[in-house]
Scaffold this active site. Structure first.
Site, PDB file in Angstrom:
ATOM      1  N   ASP A   1       0.826  -1.211   0.000  1.00 21.33           N
ATOM      2  CA  ASP A   1       0.000   0.000   0.000  1.00 21.33           C
ATOM      3  C   ASP A   1       0.864   1.267   0.000  1.00 21.33           C
ATOM      4  O   ASP A   1       1.976   1.265   0.522  1.00 21.33           O
ATOM      5  CB  ASP A   1      -0.917  -0.029   1.239  1.00 21.33           C
TER       6      ASP A   1
ATOM      7  N   ARG B   1       0.013   7.726  -2.581  1.00 21.80           N
ATOM      8  CA  ARG B   1       0.593   8.791  -1.746  1.00 21.80           C
ATOM      9  C   ARG B   1       2.024   9.091  -2.152  1.00 21.80           C
ATOM     10  O   ARG B   1       2.468  10.222  -2.125  1.00 21.80           O
ATOM     11  CB  ARG B   1       0.522   8.388  -0.260  1.00 21.80           C
ATOM     12  N   TRP B   2       2.759   8.056  -2.546  1.00 21.90           N
ATOM     13  CA  TRP B   2       4.138   8.242  -3.002  1.00 21.90           C
ATOM     14  C   TRP B   2       4.145   9.198  -4.198  1.00 21.90           C
ATOM     15  O   TRP B   2       4.957  10.117  -4.275  1.00 21.90           O
ATOM     16  CB  TRP B   2       4.738   6.888  -3.390  1.00 21.90           C
TER      17      TRP B   2
ATOM     18  N   HIS C   1       2.204   3.512  -8.985  1.00 24.76           N
ATOM     19  CA  HIS C   1       2.015   2.081  -9.234  1.00 24.76           C
ATOM     20  C   HIS C   1       3.206   1.516 -10.018  1.00 24.76           C
ATOM     21  O   HIS C   1       3.671   0.408  -9.746  1.00 24.76           O
ATOM     22  CB  HIS C   1       0.707   1.825  -9.986  1.00 24.76           C
TER      23      HIS C   1
ATOM     24  N   SER D   1     -10.730  -6.703  -4.168  1.00 25.08           N
ATOM     25  CA  SER D   1     -12.058  -6.721  -4.804  1.00 25.08           C
ATOM     26  C   SER D   1     -12.714  -5.349  -4.702  1.00 25.08           C
ATOM     27  O   SER D   1     -13.594  -5.021  -5.490  1.00 25.08           O
ATOM     28  CB  SER D   1     -12.964  -7.811  -4.216  1.00 25.08           C
ATOM     29  N   GLU D   2     -12.288  -4.538  -3.737  1.00 23.94           N
ATOM     30  CA  GLU D   2     -12.870  -3.198  -3.586  1.00 23.94           C
ATOM     31  C   GLU D   2     -12.177  -2.170  -4.489  1.00 23.94           C
ATOM     32  O   GLU D   2     -12.731  -1.102  -4.742  1.00 23.94           O
ATOM     33  CB  GLU D   2     -12.763  -2.739  -2.123  1.00 23.94           C
TER      34      GLU D   2
ATOM     35  N   LEU E   1      10.866 -20.285  -5.390  1.00 24.34           N
ATOM     36  CA  LEU E   1       9.846 -19.483  -4.714  1.00 24.34           C
ATOM     37  C   LEU E   1       8.490 -19.597  -5.420  1.00 24.34           C
ATOM     38  O   LEU E   1       8.420 -19.541  -6.639  1.00 24.34           O
ATOM     39  CB  LEU E   1      10.292 -18.007  -4.724  1.00 24.34           C
TER      40      LEU E   1
ATOM     41  N   ARG F   1      -4.796  -1.871   9.052  1.00 24.54           N
ATOM     42  CA  ARG F   1      -5.966  -2.723   8.800  1.00 24.54           C
ATOM     43  C   ARG F   1      -5.633  -3.783   7.750  1.00 24.54           C
ATOM     44  O   ARG F   1      -4.600  -3.725   7.098  1.00 24.54           O
ATOM     45  CB  ARG F   1      -7.176  -1.878   8.364  1.00 24.54           C
ATOM     46  N   ILE F   2      -6.567  -4.710   7.584  1.00 24.20           N
ATOM     47  CA  ILE F   2      -6.353  -5.851   6.687  1.00 24.20           C
ATOM     48  C   ILE F   2      -6.948  -5.577   5.300  1.00 24.20           C
ATOM     49  O   ILE F   2      -6.537  -6.173   4.310  1.00 24.20           O
ATOM     50  CB  ILE F   2      -6.979  -7.146   7.313  1.00 24.20           C
TER      51      ILE F   2
ATOM     52  N   GLU G   1       2.069 -13.484  12.198  1.00 27.04           N
ATOM     53  CA  GLU G   1       2.622 -12.326  12.895  1.00 27.04           C
ATOM     54  C   GLU G   1       2.390 -11.118  11.991  1.00 27.04           C
ATOM     55  O   GLU G   1       2.559 -11.202  10.763  1.00 27.04           O
ATOM     56  CB  GLU G   1       4.125 -12.518  13.146  1.00 27.04           C
TER      57      GLU G   1
END
Ligand code: IPE
Ligand code: IPE
Ligand code: MG
Length: 235
Positions: A12, A16-17, A29, A58-59, A123, A186-187, A199
Site C-alpha cells: 500500500d 501517496r508516493w 504504481h 475486490s474493492e 519461490l 488494517r487488513i 505475525e
C-alpha cells in the site's frame, strides 16, 4: 535467522508516493512494480517458500475507471515482461482472485504465464488480483457445498482442514508473516482465514520505497516474536 516460510504483503501507498511528488497515481504504481521485483528477488535468495502479494483488492474496482484501466494495463505489461526473468529464477506463479473482472487479454496472459512457470521449484509467487478474503471464503463454501451435492464429500468432511482445501492458498504453507506498508493498520479484506496465526508487521514506508532493507527489518521483527499458538511453555 529464522526465515518465514510464507510472507504475505499488502503493498500500500503507491498513490501517496506519487502525490507527494505531484505525479499521477499511476507513476506510483509503476514505481511499486520496482519494489515488487526487489522483494521477489530477496525472498527467492533467502529461501522463502511462498510470497503472496496483494496487487488489487475486490474493492479496488470502485476506483476511477481511469485508474482501474491503467492498473489492468500495467498488470498485463508486467506479466508479459517478467515471465522470462521469473522462469530464470525458478519462480512458480499463482494468481488468485476473481479474474473474470479482468479484460480477456489479461486473463489469457495470466493463464499462460502460470502454465509456463508451473514446473518451477523455487519461490512460489502468489499474486492476489481482484481478491478479497471474504470472497475467498464464500467461494470455498460454494465449492464445498457443490461437492456435497455431488456426493464427493459429506458435511462431516467440512472440518477446518477439509474446508481449507477449497481456499485459494490450500496448498501453501501457513502465512507466518503479514506485512503492510504505508502506515494503515488494517487488513482491507486481504487474507482472512489464512492469517489466523500470522505475525503482523506494519511500517510507515510507502510501498515504492520498500526495499531489501525494509524486508530485512520485518524479518528481524518476526524473529523477536514469541509464537505461542495459544499454548504455554512449561518450565
Ligand atoms: C496500493 O497503493 C496499490 C493498489 C491498491 C492497487 P494505493 O493506490 O492504495 O496507494 P494509496 O493508499 O492511495 O497511497
Ligand atoms: C489494499 O489497499 C489493497 C492493496 C494494497 C492491493 P487499499 O489502499 O485498497 O486499502 P484501503 O482503502 O486503505 O483500506
Ligand atoms: Mg491504499
Amino acid at each position: 535467522m529464522n526465515i518465514p516460510k510464507h510472507i504475505a504483503i499488502i503493498m500500500d501507498g503507491n498513490g501517496r508516493w506519487a502525490s507527494k511528488r505531484s505525479l499521477p497515481r499511476i507513476v506510483g504504481h509503476q514505481q511499486g512494480v520496482k519494489a515488487v521485483r526487489t522483494v521477489v528477488k530477496a525472498c527467492g535468495a533467502m529461501g522463502v517458500q511462498t510470497l503472496t502479494l496483494f496487487a488489487f483488492s475486490s474493492e479496488n474496482k470502485n476506483r476511477s475507471t481511469e485508474e482501474v484501466s491503467l492498473l489492468f494495463k500495467l498488470f498485463l505489461s508486467v506479466l508479459k515482461q517478467e515471465v522470462k526473468k521469473l522462469n530464470k529464477h525458478n519462480v512458480r506463479l499463482k494468481i488468485i482472485g476473481d479474474l473474470s473482472l479482468f479484460p480477456e487479454n489479461v486473463q489469457k496472459t495470466a493463464i499462460e504465464a502460470q502454465a509456463q512457470l508451473s514446473e518451477n521449484t523455487g519461490l512460489t509467487l502468489v499474486i492476489a488480483a481482484n481478491y478479497g478474503g471474504q470472497w475467498d471464503i464464500a467461494h470455498a463454501a460454494k465449492q464445498a457445498a457443490e461437492a456435497v451435492v455431488k456426493g464427493d464429500i459429506t458435511p462431516e468432511d467440512i472440518t477446518i482442514e477439509g474446508f481449507s482445501n477449497y481456499l485459494c492458498l490450500a496448498n501453501e504453507p501457513a502465512v507466518d508473516l503479514l506485512i503492510r506498508s504505508s502506515g494503515e493498520l488494517r487488513i482491507s479484506n486481504f487474507l482472512l482465514w489464512d492469517i489466523a496465526y500470522s505475525e503482523l508487521y506494519f511500517t510507515d514506508t510507502l510501498w515504492p520505497d520498500f526495499d531489501a532493507t525494509e524486508l530485512q527489518k520485518a524479518i528481524e521483527s518476526f524473529n523477536y516474536r514469541d509464537r505461542r499458538f495459544g499454548s504455554r511453555k512449561e518450565n
